[in-house]
Design an enzyme around this catalytic site. Structure first.
Site, PDB file in Angstrom:
ATOM      1  N   SER A  62      45.628  54.262  57.005  1.00  0.00           N
ATOM      2  CA  SER A  62      45.989  52.910  56.604  1.00  0.00           C
ATOM      3  C   SER A  62      44.785  52.189  56.037  1.00  0.00           C
ATOM      4  CB  SER A  62      46.570  52.131  57.783  1.00  0.00           C
ATOM      5  OG  SER A  62      45.516  51.638  58.580  1.00  0.00           O
ATOM      6  N   LYS A  63      45.092  51.208  55.225  1.00  0.00           N
ATOM      7  CA  LYS A  63      44.062  50.435  54.554  1.00  0.00           C
ATOM      8  C   LYS A  63      43.138  49.782  55.583  1.00  0.00           C
ATOM      9  CE  LYS A  63      44.050  47.338  50.605  1.00  0.00           C
ATOM     10  NZ  LYS A  63      44.876  46.452  49.795  1.00  0.00           N
ATOM     11  N   ARG A  64      43.753  49.357  56.671  1.00  0.00           N
ATOM     12  CA  ARG A  64      43.010  48.674  57.726  1.00  0.00           C
ATOM     13  C   ARG A  64      41.928  49.583  58.316  1.00  0.00           C
ATOM     14  NH1 ARG A  64      44.509  48.585  62.703  1.00  0.00           N
ATOM     15  NH2 ARG A  64      46.508  49.482  62.142  1.00  0.00           N
TER      16      ARG A  64
END
Ligand code: GLU
Length: 402
Positions: A202-204
């Site tokens: 995920s981008k996070r």
């Protein structure tokens, strides 16, 4: 004729999984001498990020994933193809207007199924579980569902390859193919790429955007080779592939059913391999964005030690930036080394004569001259720095109050 497409939405950056979809779709098409189509799916105009389209094209181009045909859905929308398609379904009683939008009608108590050529299994749904999806929004733009089916049909796509997150949309598309009387293409979904810490990438958590990998100093060849093996395996245990070799070897039977984990050590290994395969002059050009002062003579000293291009800054930055004087170094060593250099004597011989431990002695010099314990070979580095600069650095640490 095999015709595949990569259909990204221009929402900002290319996910490593997106690159994999593009790569596999490209290989599937090109392995069969077919066509690879790039289609920008920008009908959700609220999500569009300015410049994202151009950036996407640049990246694909950089990786050699050259498309044969190119379409932009928002431009196609101007010709009313999607509106007409929605109207056609309304006329046939297969869709209905709903406050300016158009929604799909779903038959009751039926089963809908397809065979996934990538996951190699049949997936089915009870129609009662399928939502009455919006096909045309009140702004006149199609939703993804309508646009993807109309376009895959009109563009004669033979194989749809996309991320697993689109599986829940597939029954809606299957109904649409049936309602329009279109032939359903082969449909395949790619597994999720997992984060080493667990869960989907995920981008996070970072580690997802292709641009990020590039700016950290990973070579396209390495990223490509890494992504090739993130969900596909050849019949033998071969690991090294150029794009052309992958196209030749590609077989959808090698698409794996289990979710691959992104192992950045493996990426580092590929990157080191491709860095070492470069000529010194090529590498010089590649390192310049990270260390503009770099010169050709330094390249052989760092080539074997680089994992990423950006590491050149840490490994060779000391050639151009004098390190701060080091505290607590053995001054006897520094003094003797400076004298030996001035007289043109051999440093190792001098240290041996004094019964000094060579490792300790040279580590002291290394710290004074390069400012760090991990550096290219010291003797070669001193030659590049020159006598004057080497002496200045030794004396700076020598004169530094301990
Ligand atoms: N526009 C969708 C995406 O952003 C494409 C999904 C598909 O390939 O059908 O991934």
């Amino acid at each position: 004729m095999v015709r595949t497409r990569f259909a990204p939405s221009p929402t900002g950056y290319l996910h490593i999984g997106g690159l994999r979809t593009a790569l596999y779709a490209f290989a599937l098409a090109k392995h069969g001498n077919g066509k690879f189509i790039l289609r920008i799916e920008d009908t959700d105009q609220k999500r569009e990020v300015p410049g994202a389209r151009e950036k996407l094209q640049d990246i694909l181009h950089n990786f050699g994933l050259q498309w044969d045909e190119y379409y932009i859905q928002s431009e196609r929308a101007q010709t009313n193809v999607y509106k007409q398609a929605a109207q056609h379904l309304v006329d046939k009683g297969l869709a209905y207007p709903d406050e300016g939008a158009v929604r799909l009608k779903i038959p009751k108590d039926e089963k809908i199924a397809y065979h996934d050529f990538a996951l190699k299994k049949t997936i089915s749904w009870a129609t009662n579980d399928i939502p009455e999806a919006v096909l045309l929004k009140s702004d006149g733009f199609p939703t993804y569902h309508l646009a993807v089916v109309v376009d895959d049909h009109e563009m004669n796509i033979s194989h749809v390859l996309r991320a697993a997150e689109w599986i829940p949309s597939t029954p809606i598309h299957l109904l649409l193919y049936k309602y329009f009387g279109f032939k359903t293409p082969e449909i395949g979904h790619l597994t999720d790429i997992l984060d080493p810490e667990g869960g989907k990438l995920s981008k996070r958590k970072g580690n997802v955007s292709v641009e990020e990998f590039i700016s950290k100093g990973y070579l396209p060849e390495a990223i490509l080779n890494f992504v090739i093996l993130l969900g596909w395996a050849p019949k033998d245990n071969r690991e090294l592939f150029t794009l052309d070799e992958f196209v030749t070897a590609f077989d959808p039977a090698g698409l794996q059913k289990s979710n691959p984990v992104l192992n950045s050590k493996k990426l580092d290994w590929f990157n080191g391999h491709y860095i070492r395969a470069k000529s010194d002059t090529e590498l010089l050009q590649l390192i310049k964005p990270y260390l503009p002062q770099i010169t050709l003579e330094i390249i052989p000293l760092i080539k074997d030690r680089l994992t990423t291009l950006s590491q050149a800054r840490d490994l060779a930055g000391f050639f151009f930036t004098r390190p701060a004087p080091q505290k607590g170094l053995n001054k006897e060593y520094l003094q003797a080394a400076a004298e030996a250099i001035e007289k043109g004597q051999d440093l190792a011989e001098m240290a041996k004569n004094k019964n000094w431990k060579l490792g300790d002695f040279f580590m002291t010099l290394r710290l004074a001259i390069c400012g760090s314990k991990i550096t290219p070979p010291l003797t070669e580095s001193m030659l590049i720095l020159g006598k004057e600069e080497t002496l200045t650095r030794l004396k700076n640490s020598l004169n530094f109050p301990s």
